[in-house]
Design an enzyme around this catalytic site. Sequence first.
Site, mmCIF file in Angstrom:
data_model
loop_
_atom_site.group_PDB
_atom_site.id
_atom_site.type_symbol
_atom_site.label_atom_id
_atom_site.label_comp_id
_atom_site.label_asym_id
_atom_site.label_seq_id
_atom_site.Cartn_x
_atom_site.Cartn_y
_atom_site.Cartn_z
ATOM 1 N N GLU A 537 48.635 -83.338 -124.649
ATOM 2 C CA GLU A 537 47.999 -84.104 -124.193
ATOM 3 C C GLU A 537 48.525 -85.748 -125.054
ATOM 4 O O GLU A 537 48.212 -86.339 -125.020
ATOM 5 C CB GLU A 537 46.802 -83.454 -124.092
ATOM 6 C CG GLU A 537 45.554 -84.290 -124.271
ATOM 7 C CD GLU A 537 44.423 -84.183 -124.628
ATOM 8 O OE1 GLU A 537 43.043 -84.942 -123.859
ATOM 9 O OE2 GLU A 537 44.163 -82.577 -124.681
ATOM 10 N N HIS A 590 42.163 -89.250 -122.221
ATOM 11 C CA HIS A 590 42.913 -88.190 -123.032
ATOM 12 C C HIS A 590 43.745 -87.686 -120.716
ATOM 13 O O HIS A 590 42.858 -87.872 -119.992
ATOM 14 C CB HIS A 590 41.455 -87.491 -122.797
ATOM 15 C CG HIS A 590 40.389 -87.773 -124.158
ATOM 16 N ND1 HIS A 590 40.550 -86.703 -125.181
ATOM 17 C CD2 HIS A 590 40.461 -89.300 -124.600
ATOM 18 C CE1 HIS A 590 40.484 -87.600 -126.248
ATOM 19 N NE2 HIS A 590 39.867 -88.319 -126.315
ATOM 20 N N GLU A 656 39.817 -88.829 -118.298
ATOM 21 C CA GLU A 656 40.312 -87.778 -118.323
ATOM 22 C C GLU A 656 41.104 -87.473 -116.834
ATOM 23 O O GLU A 656 40.550 -88.300 -115.278
ATOM 24 C CB GLU A 656 39.514 -85.981 -118.112
ATOM 25 C CG GLU A 656 38.296 -85.657 -118.853
ATOM 26 C CD GLU A 656 39.062 -85.050 -120.127
ATOM 27 O OE1 GLU A 656 40.547 -85.136 -120.232
ATOM 28 O OE2 GLU A 656 38.468 -84.970 -121.102
#
Length: 696
Positions: A537, A590, A656
């Site tokens: 990530e 993210h 996200e």
Amino acid sequence: MKKTLSLILVIIVFMSMTISSFGMKKFEKESLQIIDGSNNKEYDVPTVNLIMGGRDIISDVPGMLFNSRTLVPVRFISENLGAQVKWNQESKEAIIKTDTKEIILKIDSPKVFVNGTEHTLPDNVPAKLIGYDGNYRTMVPLRFVSEQLGMEVGWIGETMTATIDKPLQKIKDITYDGSDKFPEIVIKTTGEVDTSSFFLAGGEVGGDDRLVVDIPNTILDISDQSILEENGLVNIDVYSREVKTITAEQSGEKPLKTRVTVDVDRKKGHDIFYDKQKNELRIKLINSVKNVKVDEIYNVDTVLIQTEEAPAYNVMFLKDKVVVDVLDSLLKDDEDYITVDKGVIENVRFSQFTPDQNYEPDDKITRVVVDLKDDTSMDNVYIQHAENQIYVFVAGKPLDRIDYYKDDINLAKLEITANTEGKYLKEYNRSKNEVQLKLPKDNIMLDGLKMDIDDSIVKYIDIDDKSSDKYYNISIKLSEGTSFKDDSGSGITDKIMFSFINNKVKESRYKDKLIVIDPGHGGYDSGATGRILNVKEKDVNLEVSLKLKKLLENEGFKVYMTRDDDNYIGLYDRPAIANELGADAFVSVHANSAGNSSAQGVEVLYYPNDGRGNKTFANIMQNALVQGLNARDRGIIQRPKLVVIRETKMPAVLLELGFLSNQREEQLLSQEDYRQKCAEAALKGIIKYFDTVLMK
């Protein structure tokens, strides 16, 4: 500030992706699914952030709230509190030992023995064997064990954060010491303290360059009234060498801390250490070597030396080796060794060097040695630096004689240096928005390559050394809105000098707006990891953020990134950076993960109900991501305890971008073109938010 060879800096992003992360990750989840090893029951328990001495603790199993008590892996005790931990499998006991203490905790027993004396654990919450993510760990009560080992434990309920600090101390005096080769800020305390710090390169976006040092669990108790203002703020005017001012202030709420801010005149490295004999914390302003890497840049094997500030260095060419001494610097990491065996590079070695007869005894030098294969000609080694990077090109000089740099977000320059004065030809192709140069080959030596600059001014510089025997044909593709000026003086010169200005950026309605982009995780905190391709990530976050930065700057925004390489920035430091800069918006980037591999889609997290307009910002960003990525809409989610969006003072969201735990979305997030789409979708959302809300 002159930003030489900005094109190379883009390459560094991809080089940083190769660094391992040791499987550690910071958790954004509010709760975890665990298994109680004693009865195999499943529970959802809240996660707990851990901050020790002002620094985030990253582990493969997070702290957790179990029956109202914080449990941490016993490994935390051994790695962070200086204790030895042994496990007795037969009795199911964890034995924690220091020079003065022996603590014996038995799994599932509320009784604990300290130096042979029996105690009852608070709230009868025992040590537990906890299963998480397929592994079992011994978890022990944080507060009881930490306090037994001489630490103080605090609690920040708003963000579910436990703090572990040395005992409370007072700060009695702060002074500047410029008598040494390296200036120091000296802080007198009543006892040993810890610190955390970050450097704010505010000069990049029109602000101040400053070093920020937080000293947790301290009270500001200055006896010298001459440096105190009425509100209790310490203010010291220095204006000597690199230091302008020093300020210090007490945080007004628990956990207690003192923040010391050192305003400097340029980007500076630093080293912080505590002198126990004098009860002094010393902040030394000195450069440091923070990383050494090996990669291929423009088909040339390259050793990259990254420093905290612009470096000074010496170079020695010895038989089969190149030695680079970075002067006035400390090596951040321990002595290390990179086995390369690629091309003509065999190894790279680096360490803190003990000065020999060539230096003064008190010199601080980091030595990097590049071992080359036999019979490598030193004529093929080329060394130069740009900003805080030193490049050792081996077997080629890809950027010799050509220098592209930005003076401002909308202004750049190109310099090409020939051997002697001579003619060159230039032509501007308006339809292609392209400058074309012809340089005689008998007056300069260039390598054929395409430099993908892609900033807000120039898209690329393409050097063609094949199509003509007499000339290098150089094409300079300009970004939309860019015009150029020939500053060379005449068509006969030994230095071609062009200026480029992007009037679209210069006149942009967003030119005074600052956005802080926060690429989540980094360094030893990998974040989530994909299950098929092992995509990390932290790498996705960084590359998308860098692409978003370019796009925003092309629109005229000022942009600051909390990190621009593979390093870790503290959980509370990220919003502090944005607050110190007075940013207009904060975007944390993210990628998601879930236990269920079928989970997919995008979502935006926000902090609710504080008058910043976060919900509106989140809605706009979510719509932009759904449309731009053609992704499943998981909606916007309130996250009132998430530090980075709670502690910021401006509109803030956390994006996200998809689930690395989902095979399809991991595959997408591994692709550069999809990461570009993520950045483009985020750009559209940000522009819409500014156009319809902040600047309507």
